[in-house]
Design an enzyme around this catalytic site. Sequence first.
Site, PDB file in Angstrom:
ATOM      1  N   CYS A  49       0.844  -1.208   0.000  1.00  6.67           N
ATOM      2  CA  CYS A  49       0.000   0.000   0.000  1.00  6.67           C
ATOM      3  C   CYS A  49       0.871   1.246   0.000  1.00  6.67           C
ATOM      4  O   CYS A  49       1.468   1.613   1.032  1.00  6.67           O
ATOM      5  CB  CYS A  49      -0.925  -0.036   1.215  1.00  6.67           C
ATOM      6  SG  CYS A  49      -1.809   1.500   1.537  1.00  6.67           S
TER       7      CYS A  49
ATOM      8  N   PRO B 249       0.125   4.564  -0.129  1.00  8.32           N
ATOM      9  CA  PRO B 249      -0.238   5.611   0.848  1.00  8.32           C
ATOM     10  C   PRO B 249       0.147   5.219   2.280  1.00  8.32           C
ATOM     11  O   PRO B 249       0.511   6.084   3.081  1.00  8.32           O
ATOM     12  CB  PRO B 249      -1.755   5.735   0.678  1.00  8.32           C
ATOM     13  CG  PRO B 249      -2.028   5.251  -0.703  1.00  8.32           C
ATOM     14  CD  PRO B 249      -1.043   4.151  -0.938  1.00  8.32           C
ATOM     15  N   CYS B 250       0.059   3.922   2.577  1.00  8.65           N
ATOM     16  CA  CYS B 250       0.450   3.453   3.914  1.00  8.65           C
ATOM     17  C   CYS B 250       1.939   3.682   4.136  1.00  8.65           C
ATOM     18  O   CYS B 250       2.359   4.203   5.184  1.00  8.65           O
ATOM     19  CB  CYS B 250       0.153   1.964   4.072  1.00  8.65           C
ATOM     20  SG  CYS B 250      -1.560   1.475   3.806  1.00  8.65           S
ATOM     21  N   ARG B 251       2.731   3.297   3.150  1.00 11.06           N
ATOM     22  CA  ARG B 251       4.181   3.433   3.253  1.00 11.06           C
ATOM     23  C   ARG B 251       4.579   4.910   3.331  1.00 11.06           C
ATOM     24  O   ARG B 251       5.530   5.275   4.023  1.00 11.06           O
ATOM     25  CB  ARG B 251       4.865   2.757   2.061  1.00 11.06           C
ATOM     26  CG  ARG B 251       4.542   1.265   1.890  1.00 11.06           C
ATOM     27  CD  ARG B 251       5.081   0.421   3.028  1.00 11.06           C
ATOM     28  NE  ARG B 251       6.536   0.424   3.040  1.00 11.06           N
ATOM     29  CZ  ARG B 251       7.304  -0.400   2.313  1.00 11.06           C
ATOM     30  NH1 ARG B 251       6.737  -1.296   1.509  1.00 11.06           N
ATOM     31  NH2 ARG B 251       8.615  -0.359   2.396  1.00 11.06           N
TER      32      ARG B 251
ATOM     33  N   GLU C  18       2.867   7.178   4.757  1.00 13.88           N
ATOM     34  CA  GLU C  18       2.492   7.653   6.084  1.00 13.88           C
ATOM     35  C   GLU C  18       3.445   7.159   7.169  1.00 13.88           C
ATOM     36  O   GLU C  18       3.566   7.774   8.244  1.00 13.88           O
ATOM     37  CB  GLU C  18       1.061   7.202   6.404  1.00 13.88           C
ATOM     38  CG  GLU C  18       0.467   7.748   7.678  1.00 13.88           C
ATOM     39  CD  GLU C  18       0.252   9.258   7.646  1.00 13.88           C
ATOM     40  OE1 GLU C  18       0.200   9.877   8.735  1.00 13.88           O
ATOM     41  OE2 GLU C  18       0.152   9.830   6.547  1.00 13.88           O
TER      42      GLU C  18
END
Length: 368
Positions: A268, A270-272, A274
């Site tokens: 992911c 966007p996860c990384r 963040e």
Amino acid sequence: MKKLLLITLLASLIISCNQSPKSISSFEILGKISGYDSGMVFLKKRSAGDWIIIDSVNSKNGEFKLAGNLNSPEMLYLVFGNERMMSKLFTENSKITFYANIDSLSTPIITGSKSNDEFTQYFAEIKVFENKISDLYKQYTEAEKDGNKDLIKEIEESYEKLYDEQINFVKNYVSTHTKSFITPYVIARELSYSLEVNELDSLLNKLDKSLDSSIYVVDMKDRVSILRKVEVGKQAPDFTLNDTLGNPISLSSFKGKYLLIDFWAAWCRPCRAENPNNVILYEKYKDKGFEILGVSFDETREAWVKAIKTDGLKWAQISDLKGWKSEAGKLYGVSSIPHTVLLDKEGVIIAKNLRGEDLNEEIAKLLD
């Protein structure tokens, strides 16, 4: 000449339907697929992320017949060989004809399903928005390559405006088609995962009672029930999953500290993106009563462990390696990641989906 042959073919299919009547509690699909003279044809549906085969047959001279029954109209898929060659069909218990070319499965000719007629009309209208969004995405990709920050900001603003217009269009469609069987599908596809639970519940309550049997209504009411259990102010449901070494860690073991449950995955982006913010936040507040529990939606241990090491994540990480079928994810109604849930020291949910500066400000208010 081709048009004449097509009209003749469709007429013959309709006549055949009329010659072998069936109960209205079942459906029959008579089809012709050009360019696919011989091969398997499957009638499938999507259920909990899996493909379910309803019927299958080997086409002969491109012709096929499939049958089944439904409790209410439902989106099904005609699959020719594999999922790379398929066509949507909003199916109801009736006699349906289908014609398409194997090279143009997105534009079939379908008769006999009122629900599919309605869906085709809706799809044509929503496609206008989707095409514009697709164009913006291409522009965004090019602007990223060029490092044009001003253009990127302009495109992002255009996207937000277009997205709002699309959502408003869908909401208006739903409010003016409360008796249509495609409306629950529209809500499920376009709105159910972006709306707050109260708004989703309100939309469902506006639907005509005749739609209660719709699989989409049933599924969304189940989702509302799940989301009600993880609303702000509710005690967070406990769960236990294993860490990277196979040791079980429970949510309840973090009581006494403010806890951020971070649903994420190595794949992911966007996860990384963040994660660096979370690393800074964790280092700043870990000695002041703050913890993070990472819940991964990965499916392979290797990718999961590598991402933890690469991003320097020093807090507890757990997963059942079931991807989107994560038991914790289902328990919390997670439909997209990154997804965060913030708990107080007693395990009560105090905020959801806080990220970046919003998350930093909330933790600062609690612990500074």
